[in-house]
Design an enzyme around this catalytic site. Sequence first.
Site, mmCIF file in Angstrom:
data_model
loop_
_atom_site.group_PDB
_atom_site.id
_atom_site.type_symbol
_atom_site.label_atom_id
_atom_site.label_comp_id
_atom_site.label_asym_id
_atom_site.label_seq_id
_atom_site.Cartn_x
_atom_site.Cartn_y
_atom_site.Cartn_z
ATOM 1 N N TYR A 59 89.053 -15.772 93.057
ATOM 2 C CA TYR A 59 87.627 -15.438 92.941
ATOM 3 C C TYR A 59 86.744 -16.266 93.883
ATOM 4 O O TYR A 59 85.517 -16.165 93.811
ATOM 5 C CB TYR A 59 87.164 -15.649 91.490
ATOM 6 C CG TYR A 59 87.918 -14.800 90.492
ATOM 7 C CD1 TYR A 59 87.470 -13.524 90.150
ATOM 8 C CD2 TYR A 59 89.093 -15.258 89.894
ATOM 9 C CE1 TYR A 59 88.171 -12.738 89.238
ATOM 10 C CE2 TYR A 59 89.801 -14.479 88.982
ATOM 11 C CZ TYR A 59 89.331 -13.228 88.664
ATOM 12 O OH TYR A 59 90.031 -12.450 87.769
ATOM 13 N N ASN A 70 102.376 -20.411 92.009
ATOM 14 C CA ASN A 70 101.210 -20.022 92.799
ATOM 15 C C ASN A 70 101.085 -20.963 94.012
ATOM 16 O O ASN A 70 100.746 -22.138 93.861
ATOM 17 C CB ASN A 70 99.960 -20.108 91.901
ATOM 18 C CG ASN A 70 98.696 -19.700 92.621
ATOM 19 O OD1 ASN A 70 98.568 -19.883 93.826
ATOM 20 N ND2 ASN A 70 97.744 -19.162 91.878
ATOM 21 N N LYS A 83 86.065 -27.885 99.285
ATOM 22 C CA LYS A 83 86.367 -27.292 97.975
ATOM 23 C C LYS A 83 87.011 -28.333 97.052
ATOM 24 O O LYS A 83 86.620 -28.480 95.894
ATOM 25 C CB LYS A 83 87.289 -26.064 98.125
ATOM 26 C CG LYS A 83 87.652 -25.468 96.757
ATOM 27 C CD LYS A 83 88.582 -24.267 96.790
ATOM 28 C CE LYS A 83 89.010 -23.908 95.365
ATOM 29 N NZ LYS A 83 89.993 -22.822 95.295
ATOM 30 N N HIS A 92 87.030 -27.580 90.164
ATOM 31 C CA HIS A 92 87.639 -27.827 88.864
ATOM 32 C C HIS A 92 89.027 -28.450 89.013
ATOM 33 O O HIS A 92 89.383 -29.390 88.328
ATOM 34 C CB HIS A 92 87.726 -26.494 88.103
ATOM 35 C CG HIS A 92 88.309 -25.371 88.926
ATOM 36 N ND1 HIS A 92 87.844 -25.070 90.191
ATOM 37 C CD2 HIS A 92 89.320 -24.502 88.695
ATOM 38 C CE1 HIS A 92 88.555 -24.068 90.686
ATOM 39 N NE2 HIS A 92 89.457 -23.705 89.805
ATOM 40 N N ARG A 93 89.811 -27.936 89.970
ATOM 41 C CA ARG A 93 91.181 -28.443 90.160
ATOM 42 C C ARG A 93 91.137 -29.861 90.740
ATOM 43 O O ARG A 93 91.913 -30.733 90.328
ATOM 44 C CB ARG A 93 91.945 -27.482 91.092
ATOM 45 C CG ARG A 93 93.417 -27.830 91.299
ATOM 46 C CD ARG A 93 94.194 -26.652 91.868
ATOM 47 N NE ARG A 93 94.140 -25.530 90.954
ATOM 48 C CZ ARG A 93 93.358 -24.436 91.133
ATOM 49 N NH1 ARG A 93 92.629 -24.311 92.232
ATOM 50 N NH2 ARG A 93 93.327 -23.489 90.229
ATOM 51 N N LYS A 129 97.712 -22.934 94.439
ATOM 52 C CA LYS A 129 97.536 -24.111 93.581
ATOM 53 C C LYS A 129 98.367 -25.286 94.100
ATOM 54 O O LYS A 129 97.918 -26.428 94.097
ATOM 55 C CB LYS A 129 97.982 -23.789 92.148
ATOM 56 C CG LYS A 129 97.071 -22.851 91.400
ATOM 57 C CD LYS A 129 97.594 -22.715 89.974
ATOM 58 C CE LYS A 129 96.770 -21.783 89.136
ATOM 59 N NZ LYS A 129 97.290 -21.676 87.760
ATOM 60 N N ASP A 181 96.554 -24.654 84.422
ATOM 61 C CA ASP A 181 96.130 -23.323 84.001
ATOM 62 C C ASP A 181 94.626 -23.274 84.191
ATOM 63 O O ASP A 181 93.904 -24.199 83.815
ATOM 64 C CB ASP A 181 96.504 -23.015 82.554
ATOM 65 C CG ASP A 181 96.512 -21.502 82.340
ATOM 66 O OD1 ASP A 181 97.422 -20.836 82.883
ATOM 67 O OD2 ASP A 181 95.591 -20.977 81.683
HETATM 68 P P1 IMP Z 1 96.838 -18.895 85.957
HETATM 69 O O1 IMP Z 1 96.304 -20.299 85.805
HETATM 70 O O2 IMP Z 1 98.157 -18.881 86.622
HETATM 71 O O3 IMP Z 1 96.743 -18.129 84.694
HETATM 72 O O4 IMP Z 1 95.899 -18.130 87.008
HETATM 73 C C1 IMP Z 1 94.609 -18.505 87.204
HETATM 74 C C2 IMP Z 1 93.844 -17.414 87.953
HETATM 75 O O5 IMP Z 1 92.473 -17.826 87.939
HETATM 76 C C3 IMP Z 1 94.224 -17.314 89.418
HETATM 77 O O6 IMP Z 1 95.191 -16.339 89.646
HETATM 78 C C4 IMP Z 1 92.893 -16.949 90.068
HETATM 79 O O7 IMP Z 1 92.666 -15.572 89.961
HETATM 80 C C5 IMP Z 1 91.883 -17.668 89.191
HETATM 81 N N1 IMP Z 1 91.588 -19.014 89.756
HETATM 82 C C6 IMP Z 1 91.989 -20.214 89.273
HETATM 83 N N2 IMP Z 1 91.559 -21.205 90.063
HETATM 84 C C7 IMP Z 1 90.891 -20.619 91.066
HETATM 85 C C8 IMP Z 1 90.248 -21.139 92.224
HETATM 86 O O8 IMP Z 1 90.234 -22.349 92.515
HETATM 87 N N3 IMP Z 1 89.666 -20.220 93.015
HETATM 88 C C9 IMP Z 1 89.680 -18.878 92.751
HETATM 89 N N4 IMP Z 1 90.297 -18.338 91.714
HETATM 90 C C10 IMP Z 1 90.901 -19.218 90.864
#
Ligand code: IMP
Length: 196
Positions: free
Chosen positions: A149, A9, A168, A173-174, A12, A69
Amino acid sequence: MKAVMATNNPNKLKEAREILAPLGIEVLSQQEAGAAVEPEENGETFADNAMIKAKAVFDVVHMPVFADDSGLCVDALHGAPGVHSARYAPKGQECDKLLREMQNVPDAERSAHFACCIAYIDENGSGTLSAACHGKIGYTQRGGNGFGYDPVFLYNGRTLAELSSDEKNAISHRGAALRLLYEVYQERYGKQDADK
Ligand code: IMP
């Protein structure tokens, strides 16, 4: 020091670099490190899935690896989409779907949080770290920054997509989870120098 982020991603990866580079940690993508893996994320928790991703890349690169995740947990939807956030709707339609599902939910019941779990592995062992960002779901999409989102998640009256990346990262959270990761790396590898 260098650490590999186990993710495909780009959003990220960008945020992790913005947060960790000033702390002296160079973040390599898994492609840069030569790990073209995409493991199935079939865990039941954020921590399970983060560790699945970190381990798949660590087994290839054998250097410090971390994985994120994360997802959005909406109280009125009993924590959904949660660990299924990435698969909740076709890419680019997640905000529309969420706003539709929330259309009859009153203001007082629109609370939600983003959760982030970071799994890390290196030769010293592995662990997980968690953090959250609490806010609420708005009624329309606003702002052009961020991803996922962000346009519907309100934090102190603005959506995350209306914040600059520095704003941000300071409250997300990140950002919080990656600052915990920095503390682990500092314990294991000593203080890092951003100018090196
Ligand atoms: P995964 O961790 O790859 O399963 O995907 C996490 C999903 O959560 C992402 O594709 C987004 O749709 C959502 N997500 C996670 N972190 C964020 C953020 O910081 N902003 C908006 N959406 C997020």
